[in-house]
Design a protein around this motif. Structure first.
Motif, mmCIF file in Angstrom:
data_model
loop_
_atom_site.group_PDB
_atom_site.id
_atom_site.type_symbol
_atom_site.label_atom_id
_atom_site.label_comp_id
_atom_site.label_asym_id
_atom_site.label_seq_id
_atom_site.Cartn_x
_atom_site.Cartn_y
_atom_site.Cartn_z
ATOM 1 N N THR A 78 0.814 -1.223 0.000
ATOM 2 C CA THR A 78 0.000 0.000 0.000
ATOM 3 C C THR A 78 0.852 1.280 0.000
ATOM 4 O O THR A 78 0.562 2.216 -0.739
ATOM 5 C CB THR A 78 -0.953 -0.015 1.204
ATOM 6 N N HIS A 79 1.914 1.289 0.811
ATOM 7 C CA HIS A 79 2.726 2.512 0.862
ATOM 8 C C HIS A 79 3.615 2.667 -0.366
ATOM 9 O O HIS A 79 3.999 3.787 -0.713
ATOM 10 C CB HIS A 79 3.539 2.553 2.157
ATOM 11 N N LEU A 81 2.461 1.938 -3.244
ATOM 12 C CA LEU A 81 1.486 2.498 -4.168
ATOM 13 C C LEU A 81 1.377 4.012 -3.995
ATOM 14 O O LEU A 81 1.269 4.760 -4.968
ATOM 15 C CB LEU A 81 0.131 1.819 -3.951
ATOM 16 N N MET A 82 1.412 4.457 -2.733
ATOM 17 C CA MET A 82 1.385 5.907 -2.466
ATOM 18 C C MET A 82 2.539 6.585 -3.181
ATOM 19 O O MET A 82 2.378 7.631 -3.807
ATOM 20 C CB MET A 82 1.545 6.172 -0.962
ATOM 21 N N VAL A 110 1.757 14.798 5.881
ATOM 22 C CA VAL A 110 2.664 14.489 4.785
ATOM 23 C C VAL A 110 2.712 15.741 3.911
ATOM 24 O O VAL A 110 1.669 16.276 3.533
ATOM 25 C CB VAL A 110 2.128 13.291 3.969
ATOM 26 N N ASP A 127 1.612 5.899 8.911
ATOM 27 C CA ASP A 127 1.559 6.005 7.453
ATOM 28 C C ASP A 127 2.559 7.043 6.946
ATOM 29 O O ASP A 127 3.230 6.828 5.938
ATOM 30 C CB ASP A 127 0.150 6.404 6.985
ATOM 31 N N ALA A 128 2.626 8.158 7.654
ATOM 32 C CA ALA A 128 3.529 9.231 7.239
ATOM 33 C C ALA A 128 4.981 8.735 7.256
ATOM 34 O O ALA A 128 5.754 9.005 6.331
ATOM 35 C CB ALA A 128 3.367 10.445 8.148
ATOM 36 N N PHE A 131 5.621 6.133 4.503
ATOM 37 C CA PHE A 131 5.638 6.839 3.223
ATOM 38 C C PHE A 131 6.957 7.602 3.062
ATOM 39 O O PHE A 131 7.624 7.515 2.028
ATOM 40 C CB PHE A 131 4.437 7.781 3.188
#
Lengths: 171, 162
Positions: A78-79, A81-82, A110, A127-128, A131
């Protein structure tokens, strides 16, 4: 606080200036909180050695650990993909910043540059961080957060840590 | 190109994985895709319209696209190779269209949040999972149906399309 302030972009050295009230931190490692088996990301300031533990969920811990160890999976996670999303349109991840701590919840943003604009997007710290590691972007913590962070609690937590707790996590 | 909607998310009783059931908008044809429990959960939350207090990973993905002004036009399940499905996310920016490689699970979780339509290529529908619907339905224990977490609607006989 650096939020919305884009003057420091691209000049990493200036970020250490205290008047900006943010501190650059590195991910020192990931560990398991022995009390409740949850995952903890340890952020550390390179200058002051100050450590900020941030509790994260298992999937996010796994995403962070993959990035730390430079593991790439056959299919994009998922990350990843970001990062692909941002890369595909030539947007740039400038940084991740931990901006606030309220009711035991950390808040992050972010920071992304795209076209002639800058964006600060609300995020969980996990998540930040996941990423930012993939985008090789710096991680900042606002001084405010460091102050709010209860030293006593951390000391108590650190005292209870055993050496074998380090490095004990599953990818 | 066949337009699909997310019919539901099932628990695979044999593993910890989930099965996302995509269904043709008109008709009974379904495309079951096995996904990890994290992504399955992300899809289920979006289906149920649950807005978490803090953005989850796919919410962040949507917020990034939305904030910087990308238009997500569609996601497509493009290919199946050795039991692995491949998907692409199509975005428009600056009068150009980009396609981004993704796992179907991420693509679907993203599409439901944007929201944007979900498609599969005719080829994928032809070769789906390499087995008939009856076979995989049989593998699912009947007691899994009707659980509170189940959103699979068994109102039609899926074997009609198998």
């Amino acid at each position: 606080m650096g939020q919305g302030n884009v003057k420091w972009i691209g000049r990493k050295g200036s970020l250490f200036k205290k008047n900006l009230m943010i501190t650059q931190m590195k991910v020192r490692g990931l560990m398991i909180d022995p009390h409740n088996s949850s995952y903890v990301v340890l952020l550390q300031c390179e200058e002051s050695q100050e450590v900020l533990p941030i509790w994260v969920g298992k999937p996010e811990a796994s995403a962070i650990s993959c990035a730390l160890e430079g593991l790439s999976s056959p299919r994009p996670m998922t990350h990843d993909l970001m990062k692909t999303l941002v890369d595909s349109v030539d947007a740039k991840v400038l940084s991740a910043s931990i901006t606030d701590l309220r009711n035991n919840t950390y808040y992050a943003k972010v920071h992304i540059a795209y076209g002639n604009s800058f964006f600060a997007i609300d995020s969980r710290p996990s998540d930040a961080i996941a990423f930012a590691l993939r985008a090789e972007a710096p991680i900042f913590v606002s001084e405010d957060v460091i102050q709010k962070h209860d030293d006593e609690e951390v000391d108590r937590w650190l005292e209870n840590l055993k050496p074998e707790d380090f490095g004990k996590y599953e990818v | 190109m066949i337009r699909l909607k997310v019919h539901g998310v099932l628990d695979d009783p044999n593993t910890e994985n989930h099965v996302v059931v995509l269904r043709k908008e008109e008709g009974f044809e379904v495309l079951p895709i096995w996904v990890g429990s994290v992504e399955g959960h992300a899809i289920r939350l979006a289906l149920e319209g649950v807005v978490p207090p803090r953005p989850a990973s796919h919410d962040l993905l949507r917020d990034i696209a939305r904030n910087i002004g990308l238009v997500v036009t569609r996601v497509v399940v493009t290919d199946i190779n050795e039991n692995t499905y491949y998907a692409s996310i199509y975005i428009k920016a600056n009068d150009s269209e980009y396609s981004i490689d993704a796992r179907p699970s991420d693509a679907i979780a993203f599409a439901l949040r944007v929201p944007c339509p979900i498609y599969a290529t005719g080829d994928v529908m032809k070769h789906r999972a390499g087995e008939t619907l009856d076979v995989w339905l049989k593998r699912l224990d009947s007691h899994n149906f009707g659980k509170e977490s189940m959103r699979f609607n068994c109102d039609e006989n899926p074997s009609r399309s198998a």
